[in-house]
Design a protein around this motif. Structure first.
Motif, PDB file in Angstrom:
ATOM      1  N   PHE A 128       0.850  -1.180   0.000  1.00 28.90           N
ATOM      2  CA  PHE A 128       0.000   0.000   0.000  1.00 28.90           C
ATOM      3  C   PHE A 128       0.892   1.238   0.000  1.00 28.90           C
ATOM      4  O   PHE A 128       1.918   1.268   0.702  1.00 28.90           O
ATOM      5  CB  PHE A 128      -0.896   0.043   1.237  1.00 28.90           C
ATOM      6  N   LEU A 129       0.509   2.247  -0.743  1.00 24.73           N
ATOM      7  CA  LEU A 129       1.180   3.542  -0.667  1.00 24.73           C
ATOM      8  C   LEU A 129       0.531   4.353   0.449  1.00 24.73           C
ATOM      9  O   LEU A 129      -0.690   4.383   0.569  1.00 24.73           O
ATOM     10  CB  LEU A 129       1.041   4.295  -1.990  1.00 24.73           C
ATOM     11  N   ILE A 130       1.365   4.992   1.276  1.00 22.63           N
ATOM     12  CA  ILE A 130       0.844   5.872   2.313  1.00 22.63           C
ATOM     13  C   ILE A 130       1.595   7.197   2.263  1.00 22.63           C
ATOM     14  O   ILE A 130       2.726   7.278   1.773  1.00 22.63           O
ATOM     15  CB  ILE A 130       0.970   5.255   3.731  1.00 22.63           C
ATOM     16  N   ASP A 131       0.955   8.247   2.762  1.00 28.55           N
ATOM     17  CA  ASP A 131       1.609   9.552   2.792  1.00 28.55           C
ATOM     18  C   ASP A 131       2.329   9.749   4.118  1.00 28.55           C
ATOM     19  O   ASP A 131       2.451   8.819   4.925  1.00 28.55           O
ATOM     20  CB  ASP A 131       0.601  10.666   2.522  1.00 28.55           C
ATOM     21  N   GLU A 132       2.783  10.944   4.364  1.00 30.18           N
ATOM     22  CA  GLU A 132       3.551  11.229   5.577  1.00 30.18           C
ATOM     23  C   GLU A 132       2.750  10.962   6.842  1.00 30.18           C
ATOM     24  O   GLU A 132       3.317  10.652   7.894  1.00 30.18           O
ATOM     25  CB  GLU A 132       4.019  12.694   5.554  1.00 30.18           C
ATOM     26  N   ASN A 133       1.424  11.078   6.746  1.00 36.39           N
ATOM     27  CA  ASN A 133       0.569  10.885   7.913  1.00 36.39           C
ATOM     28  C   ASN A 133       0.043   9.469   8.050  1.00 36.39           C
ATOM     29  O   ASN A 133      -0.772   9.188   8.928  1.00 36.39           O
ATOM     30  CB  ASN A 133      -0.606  11.868   7.847  1.00 36.39           C
ATOM     31  N   GLY A 134       0.487   8.593   7.171  1.00 38.00           N
ATOM     32  CA  GLY A 134       0.061   7.200   7.236  1.00 38.00           C
ATOM     33  C   GLY A 134      -1.235   6.907   6.499  1.00 38.00           C
ATOM     34  O   GLY A 134      -1.766   5.798   6.599  1.00 38.00           O
ATOM     35  N   LYS A 135      -1.756   7.871   5.751  1.00 40.00           N
ATOM     36  CA  LYS A 135      -2.994   7.664   5.011  1.00 40.00           C
ATOM     37  C   LYS A 135      -2.717   6.892   3.723  1.00 40.00           C
ATOM     38  O   LYS A 135      -1.821   7.240   2.964  1.00 40.00           O
ATOM     39  CB  LYS A 135      -3.645   9.007   4.677  1.00 40.00           C
ATOM     40  N   THR A 137      -2.973   5.818  -0.006  1.00 40.11           N
ATOM     41  CA  THR A 137      -3.264   6.570  -1.224  1.00 40.11           C
ATOM     42  C   THR A 137      -3.371   5.677  -2.457  1.00 40.11           C
ATOM     43  O   THR A 137      -3.608   6.176  -3.561  1.00 40.11           O
ATOM     44  CB  THR A 137      -2.179   7.633  -1.471  1.00 40.11           C
ATOM     45  N   GLY A 138      -3.171   4.372  -2.287  1.00 46.73           N
ATOM     46  CA  GLY A 138      -3.270   3.469  -3.429  1.00 46.73           C
ATOM     47  C   GLY A 138      -2.373   2.260  -3.266  1.00 46.73           C
ATOM     48  O   GLY A 138      -1.869   1.983  -2.169  1.00 46.73           O
ATOM     49  N   LEU A 139      -2.159   1.541  -4.358  1.00 49.87           N
ATOM     50  CA  LEU A 139      -1.279   0.381  -4.384  1.00 49.87           C
ATOM     51  C   LEU A 139      -0.023   0.703  -5.173  1.00 49.87           C
ATOM     52  O   LEU A 139      -0.056   1.490  -6.124  1.00 49.87           O
ATOM     53  CB  LEU A 139      -1.971  -0.820  -5.032  1.00 49.87           C
ATOM     54  N   PHE A 140       1.071   0.072  -4.808  1.00 57.85           N
ATOM     55  CA  PHE A 140       2.291   0.254  -5.589  1.00 57.85           C
ATOM     56  C   PHE A 140       2.106  -0.313  -6.984  1.00 57.85           C
ATOM     57  O   PHE A 140       2.442   0.317  -7.981  1.00 57.85           O
ATOM     58  CB  PHE A 140       3.480  -0.421  -4.894  1.00 57.85           C
ATOM     59  N   TYR A 141       1.586  -1.553  -7.058  1.00 58.13           N
ATOM     60  CA  TYR A 141       1.247  -2.158  -8.350  1.00 58.13           C
ATOM     61  C   TYR A 141      -0.268  -2.256  -8.460  1.00 58.13           C
ATOM     62  O   TYR A 141      -0.895  -3.005  -7.716  1.00 58.13           O
ATOM     63  CB  TYR A 141       1.854  -3.556  -8.480  1.00 58.13           C
ATOM     64  N   ASN A 142      -0.855  -1.529  -9.406  1.00 56.36           N
ATOM     65  CA  ASN A 142      -2.285  -1.622  -9.663  1.00 56.36           C
ATOM     66  C   ASN A 142      -2.613  -2.719 -10.664  1.00 56.36           C
ATOM     67  O   ASN A 142      -3.767  -2.887 -11.041  1.00 56.36           O
ATOM     68  CB  ASN A 142      -2.806  -0.281 -10.189  1.00 56.36           C
ATOM     69  N   TYR A 143      -1.623  -3.429 -11.100  1.00 58.23           N
ATOM     70  CA  TYR A 143      -1.753  -4.519 -12.058  1.00 58.23           C
ATOM     71  C   TYR A 143      -0.881  -5.671 -11.559  1.00 58.23           C
ATOM     72  O   TYR A 143      -0.112  -5.505 -10.612  1.00 58.23           O
ATOM     73  CB  TYR A 143      -1.271  -4.067 -13.445  1.00 58.23           C
ATOM     74  N   ILE A 144      -1.007  -6.812 -12.183  1.00 58.21           N
ATOM     75  CA  ILE A 144      -0.150  -7.940 -11.824  1.00 58.21           C
ATOM     76  C   ILE A 144       1.026  -7.979 -12.805  1.00 58.21           C
ATOM     77  O   ILE A 144       0.851  -8.322 -13.977  1.00 58.21           O
ATOM     78  CB  ILE A 144      -0.918  -9.272 -11.875  1.00 58.21           C
ATOM     79  N   PRO A 145       2.214  -7.581 -12.371  1.00 58.61           N
ATOM     80  CA  PRO A 145       3.352  -7.583 -13.292  1.00 58.61           C
ATOM     81  C   PRO A 145       3.772  -9.007 -13.648  1.00 58.61           C
ATOM     82  O   PRO A 145       3.614  -9.929 -12.851  1.00 58.61           O
ATOM     83  CB  PRO A 145       4.453  -6.869 -12.494  1.00 58.61           C
ATOM     84  N   ARG A 146       4.302  -9.172 -14.854  1.00 60.87           N
ATOM     85  CA  ARG A 146       4.756 -10.477 -15.299  1.00 60.87           C
ATOM     86  C   ARG A 146       6.279 -10.452 -15.399  1.00 60.87           C
ATOM     87  O   ARG A 146       6.848  -9.648 -16.137  1.00 60.87           O
ATOM     88  CB  ARG A 146       4.142 -10.836 -16.646  1.00 60.87           C
ATOM     89  N   PHE A 147       6.914 -11.322 -14.656  1.00 58.71           N
ATOM     90  CA  PHE A 147       8.371 -11.359 -14.643  1.00 58.71           C
ATOM     91  C   PHE A 147       8.869 -12.685 -15.195  1.00 58.71           C
ATOM     92  O   PHE A 147       8.346 -13.747 -14.861  1.00 58.71           O
ATOM     93  CB  PHE A 147       8.908 -11.163 -13.225  1.00 58.71           C
ATOM     94  N   PRO A 219       6.073   5.189  -7.752  1.00 60.92           N
ATOM     95  CA  PRO A 219       5.373   4.667  -8.918  1.00 60.92           C
ATOM     96  C   PRO A 219       4.678   5.724  -9.764  1.00 60.92           C
ATOM     97  O   PRO A 219       4.178   5.429 -10.823  1.00 60.92           O
ATOM     98  CB  PRO A 219       4.359   3.699  -8.306  1.00 60.92           C
ATOM     99  N   HIS A 220       4.615   6.953  -9.296  1.00 59.77           N
ATOM    100  CA  HIS A 220       3.963   8.021 -10.043  1.00 59.77           C
ATOM    101  C   HIS A 220       4.993   9.102 -10.369  1.00 59.77           C
ATOM    102  O   HIS A 220       5.838   9.444  -9.546  1.00 59.77           O
ATOM    103  CB  HIS A 220       2.813   8.620  -9.244  1.00 59.77           C
ATOM    104  N   TYR A 221       4.915   9.657 -11.559  1.00 55.87           N
ATOM    105  CA  TYR A 221       5.834  10.697 -11.969  1.00 55.87           C
ATOM    106  C   TYR A 221       5.040  11.917 -12.431  1.00 55.87           C
ATOM    107  O   TYR A 221       3.955  11.800 -12.973  1.00 55.87           O
ATOM    108  CB  TYR A 221       6.723  10.201 -13.123  1.00 55.87           C
ATOM    109  N   SER A 222       5.628  13.088 -12.239  1.00 59.56           N
ATOM    110  CA  SER A 222       4.996  14.312 -12.716  1.00 59.56           C
ATOM    111  C   SER A 222       5.069  14.356 -14.233  1.00 59.56           C
ATOM    112  O   SER A 222       5.854  13.647 -14.867  1.00 59.56           O
ATOM    113  CB  SER A 222       5.717  15.528 -12.133  1.00 59.56           C
ATOM    114  N   LEU A 223       4.261  15.212 -14.831  1.00 60.11           N
ATOM    115  CA  LEU A 223       4.284  15.355 -16.284  1.00 60.11           C
ATOM    116  C   LEU A 223       5.664  15.812 -16.745  1.00 60.11           C
ATOM    117  O   LEU A 223       6.175  15.330 -17.767  1.00 60.11           O
ATOM    118  CB  LEU A 223       3.223  16.372 -16.721  1.00 60.11           C
ATOM    119  N   ARG A 224       6.270  16.703 -16.006  1.00 60.65           N
ATOM    120  CA  ARG A 224       7.605  17.194 -16.373  1.00 60.65           C
ATOM    121  C   ARG A 224       8.620  16.047 -16.372  1.00 60.65           C
ATOM    122  O   ARG A 224       9.432  15.930 -17.297  1.00 60.65           O
ATOM    123  CB  ARG A 224       8.047  18.281 -15.392  1.00 60.65           C
TER     124      ARG A 224
END
Length: 309
Positions: A128-135, A137-147, A219-224
């Motif tokens: 799970f992704l959490i912010d500084e306050n422990g909330k 915010t989502g999953l690291f992998y929203n899909y099942i990666p194939r390795f 796992p998330h990047y800005s547009l820049r």
């Protein structure tokens, strides 16, 4: 209960390290021991660590070291683990600012026990992704990666802070310590190409994203950031850092790898100047795509043609 040694490199982690250590010491149905190497912190991290040693002398050990960076710090921890804790069943990497679910190690062991203990085996999980306050915010992998063993060489993106591995993997790492490669990717190469890797899609810990992360990937990047990466990919014909790491891995493990694993490494290392290898990287199932979408397949082909894998 199985004995697990958890390896943590700390650096100026006073904000979150107590919460992380507490979650490690409260693991279910596991005999857990924490070994921390502090990488020259200038805040109160070392004081907090000493408090844990006083409170839990049988469960926590610390090494106060000079600042060498997290790569070398984790490698030093693996060496100490193999030299002084070789009676342990399993070992785990951990970051200083996350929090573990109580059943993380129990689940890891349940999967690792299915493999031959005489070869290197690795467990990794989602988070799970959490912010500084422990909330959350989502999953690291929203899909099942194939390795596959092949795409291990250029998609080694499993989270190091989720890794649990056996003694053989620890031994191979300690005896073939990387000089330039990142510790978790080095462990991933070892276990994928010489043993087994199990990926658990269920999130087993909380991965904290904040402004001062010392280790890890977001796992998330800005547009820049995305535009910069696209520009570099299209206009700079240079190989990725993964390529240099695999070159180093090949130097240290050549002669140890199976013929099949060595052939995969040879194809990858020759692809910048060999069109036959480029074709294999694009079309062979031995390498494959981590994410089977049109976008990712297209990017993969561009990466291969531009020598950016």
């Amino acid at each position: 209960m199985k004995k697990v040694l958890v390896l943590m490199s700390s650096y100026n982690g006073e904000r979150f390290i107590n919460e992380q250590i507490d979650s490690i010491l409260l693991q279910d149905e596991v005999d857990v021991h924490l070994l921390v190497r502090d990488d020259g912190s200038s805040d109160k991290t070392a004081c907090f660590l000493n408090e844990y040693v006083c409170r839990y002398p049988k469960q926590v050990d610390i090494i106060l070291g000079n600042n060498v960076g997290y790569r070398n710090s984790f490698s030093a921890l693996v060496e100490v683990a193999f030299e002084k804790f070789s009676n342990y069943d399993y070992f785990a990497f951990v970051d200083q600012d996350d929090t573990w679910h109580a059943d993380k190690l129990k689940h890891a062991i349940s999967h690792l026990e299915n493999y031959d203990e005489n070869i290197p085996n690795l467990y990794c999980s989602n988070s799970f992704l959490i912010d500084e306050n422990g909330k959350k915010t989502g999953l690291f992998y929203n899909y099942i990666p194939r390795f596959t063993k092949g795409n291990t060489l250029f998609y080694p993106t499993l989270q190091g802070c989720s890794m649990v591995f056996n003694l053989v993997a620890c031994k191979l790492y300690a005896e073939h310590k990387p000089e330039g490669a990142i510790h978790d990717r080095w462990m991933y190469y070892i276990c994928s190409l010489l043993g087994n890797v199990f990926y658990d899609q269920e999130p087993r810990f909380n991965y904290r994203i904040h402004g001062n992360n010392q280790i890890g990937i977001t796992p998330h990047y800005s547009l820049r950031a995305k535009l910069i990466r696209l520009y570099q990919m299209l206009f700079f014909n240079t190989t990725s850092s993964y390529y240099q790491e695999v070159e180093e891995f090949n130097e240290k493990f050549k002669g140890i790898l199976s013929d099949h694993a060595q052939s995969l490494v040879d194809v990858y290392l020759s692809y910048p100047y060999n069109w036959s290898s480029k074709i294999k990287l694009i079309f062979s199932k031995e390498f494959g795509f981590k994410i089977p979408t049109f976008k990712e397949k297209s990017l993969h082909i561009i990466h291969v043609l531009r020598n950016k894998l």
